[in-house]
Enzyme design. Structure first.
Site, PDB file in Angstrom:
ATOM      1  N   LYS A 145      -8.222  12.461  22.996  1.00  0.00           N
ATOM      2  CA  LYS A 145      -9.143  13.529  22.573  1.00  0.00           C
ATOM      3  C   LYS A 145      -8.903  14.757  23.446  1.00  0.00           C
ATOM      4  O   LYS A 145      -9.653  15.042  24.381  1.00  0.00           O
ATOM      5  CB  LYS A 145     -10.594  13.021  22.664  1.00  0.00           C
ATOM      6  CG  LYS A 145     -11.545  13.740  21.711  1.00  0.00           C
ATOM      7  CD  LYS A 145     -12.806  12.932  21.516  1.00  0.00           C
ATOM      8  CE  LYS A 145     -13.914  13.703  20.831  1.00  0.00           C
ATOM      9  NZ  LYS A 145     -13.634  14.204  19.498  1.00  0.00           N
ATOM     10  N   GLU A 177      -6.782  11.236   9.034  1.00  0.00           N
ATOM     11  CA  GLU A 177      -8.217  11.390   9.309  1.00  0.00           C
ATOM     12  C   GLU A 177      -8.648  12.782   8.901  1.00  0.00           C
ATOM     13  O   GLU A 177      -7.861  13.533   8.330  1.00  0.00           O
ATOM     14  CB  GLU A 177      -8.496  11.119  10.793  1.00  0.00           C
ATOM     15  CG  GLU A 177      -7.727  12.036  11.720  1.00  0.00           C
ATOM     16  CD  GLU A 177      -7.950  11.745  13.200  1.00  0.00           C
ATOM     17  OE1 GLU A 177      -8.963  11.118  13.555  1.00  0.00           O
ATOM     18  OE2 GLU A 177      -7.103  12.171  13.998  1.00  0.00           O
ATOM     19  N   LEU A 201      -7.741   9.532  15.956  1.00  0.00           N
ATOM     20  CA  LEU A 201      -8.636   9.313  17.086  1.00  0.00           C
ATOM     21  C   LEU A 201      -9.424   8.022  16.859  1.00  0.00           C
ATOM     22  O   LEU A 201      -9.921   7.795  15.748  1.00  0.00           O
ATOM     23  CB  LEU A 201      -9.617  10.488  17.195  1.00  0.00           C
ATOM     24  CG  LEU A 201     -10.524  10.419  18.419  1.00  0.00           C
ATOM     25  CD1 LEU A 201      -9.775  10.882  19.662  1.00  0.00           C
ATOM     26  CD2 LEU A 201     -11.780  11.249  18.233  1.00  0.00           C
TER      27      LEU A 201
HETATM   28  N1  PLP Z   1     -11.144  12.301  14.451  1.00  0.00           N
HETATM   29  C1  PLP Z   1     -11.109  13.523  15.008  1.00  0.00           C
HETATM   30  C2  PLP Z   1      -9.836  14.312  14.937  1.00  0.00           C
HETATM   31  C3  PLP Z   1     -12.254  14.058  15.637  1.00  0.00           C
HETATM   32  O1  PLP Z   1     -12.196  15.272  16.199  1.00  0.00           O
HETATM   33  C4  PLP Z   1     -13.448  13.290  15.645  1.00  0.00           C
HETATM   34  C5  PLP Z   1     -14.656  13.798  16.298  1.00  0.00           C
HETATM   35  O2  PLP Z   1     -14.673  14.790  16.953  1.00  0.00           O
HETATM   36  C6  PLP Z   1     -13.446  12.033  15.041  1.00  0.00           C
HETATM   37  C7  PLP Z   1     -12.273  11.555  14.457  1.00  0.00           C
HETATM   38  C8  PLP Z   1     -14.676  11.177  15.025  1.00  0.00           C
HETATM   39  O3  PLP Z   1     -14.879  10.601  16.293  1.00  0.00           O
HETATM   40  P1  PLP Z   1     -16.335  10.133  16.732  1.00  0.00           P
HETATM   41  O4  PLP Z   1     -16.814   9.180  15.678  1.00  0.00           O
HETATM   42  O5  PLP Z   1     -16.118   9.460  18.028  1.00  0.00           O
HETATM   43  O6  PLP Z   1     -17.168  11.359  16.814  1.00  0.00           O
END
Ligand code: PLP
Length: 281
Positions: A145, A177, A201
């Protein structure tokens, strides 16, 4: 406070928090972050977000200036300063270094710790959303991230310009995603979601959805799937910390989903209850 900015021990309203120009966020986007939300001044899934933050830091050899417990204590203290109990809770660390701009790391430098909070009510989980598809032009470290978000920012803006909530990214047809979310489908009673690799992610909301499916007896397949599977899906789901689990009614201007409303509601009800319980006063 109506909003909050924190940088290396200094805390004020964000407008008053100044960052040194040599912070490696400015020159290189050299940092990592995580984000969740709070309700009743209680931060949702904090342990999981802090764990992922530490794992992102480790993957980029960023030396964090605190332990997991110290970070949780800090965030729990800061969220209590907020006027509202419902907030976006964001924290980031940039690699320590400077004042000279230099690509290579500064040996032994501890990271800079940033926090930002502002009032943000939880979205209505039952509200339908619209989506567009876009080629995924990001790099191959999407499991980390990082604050390097240019392709994601551009994709999110394209979705907004198209009047849509989110862009679903794909690599030559294989769905990865969303620009800031994970994407899943329900087909014939099964939840299908892209596997955890360097293309996506590992979303915390994704993890909660998979766990909920286990409890509710919904089979889960973590495997690659294609853009055409989105159009053929019974439901398309979009998940993130702030949206939890939204379903789509339109993709690239065409009607999608709406074919498994009962299963969808069961899943959304479960996730909502979990969130309300974990953030109860
Ligand atoms: N994928 C990306 C690229 C993201 O930026 C995020 C959230 O910011 C997610 C997935 C979802 O992650 P989470 O469920 O931990 O918020």
């Amino acid at each position: 406070m109506k909003n909050l900015g924190y940088y290396n021990g200094r805390c004020d309203e964000i407008e008053n928090v100044l960052i040194p120009m040599y912070d490696r966020a400015c020159f290189f986007g050299d940092g990592i972050y995580d984000a969740t939300c709070s309700r009743n001044h209680r931060i949702f899934a904090l342990d999981e977000h802090v764990d992922r933050f530490f794992s992102s830091a480790e993957l980029l050899a960023i030396d964090l200036p605190c332990t997991k417990q110290e970070l949780k204590d800090l965030l729990n203290d800061l969220v209590k300063k907020m006027d509202s109990g419902e907030n976006f809770v964001y924290f980031q660390a940039t690699r320590g270094g400077g004042p000279v701009r230099n690509h290579t790391f500064t040996e032994g430098a501890k990271a800079n710790l940033w926090v930002n909070m502002f009032h943000k009510p939880m979205m209505d989980i039952y509200k339908k959303i619209t989506l567009i598809t876009l080629e995924d032009t990001r790099f191959f470290h999407c499991n980390i991230k990082t604050i390097n978000l240019i392709p994601a920012v551009v994709a999110a803006e394209k979705a907004k310009q198209a009047g849509c909530f989110e862009a679903v990214l794909h690599r030559s047809g294989r769905v990865t995603e969303g620009s800031h979310s994970n994407v899943h489908i329900i087909k014939d009673g099964t939840l299908i979601t892209a596997p955890l690799d360097n293309l996506i992610l590992p979303g915390i909301a994704r993890k909660h959805i998979i766990k909920a499916c286990g409890v509710l007896g919904i089979p889960v397949e973590e495997r690659p799937y294609q853009v055409e599977d989105l159009f053929a899906a019974d439901e398309i789901l979009v998940s993130s910390a702030s949206t939890m689990c939204l379903s789509a009614e339109e993709l690239d201007g065409k009607s999608v989903g709406g074919k498994a409303p009962e299963l969808l509601k069961k899943l959304q009800d479960y996730l909502m209850e979990e969130f309300l319980n974990e953030t109860a006063e």
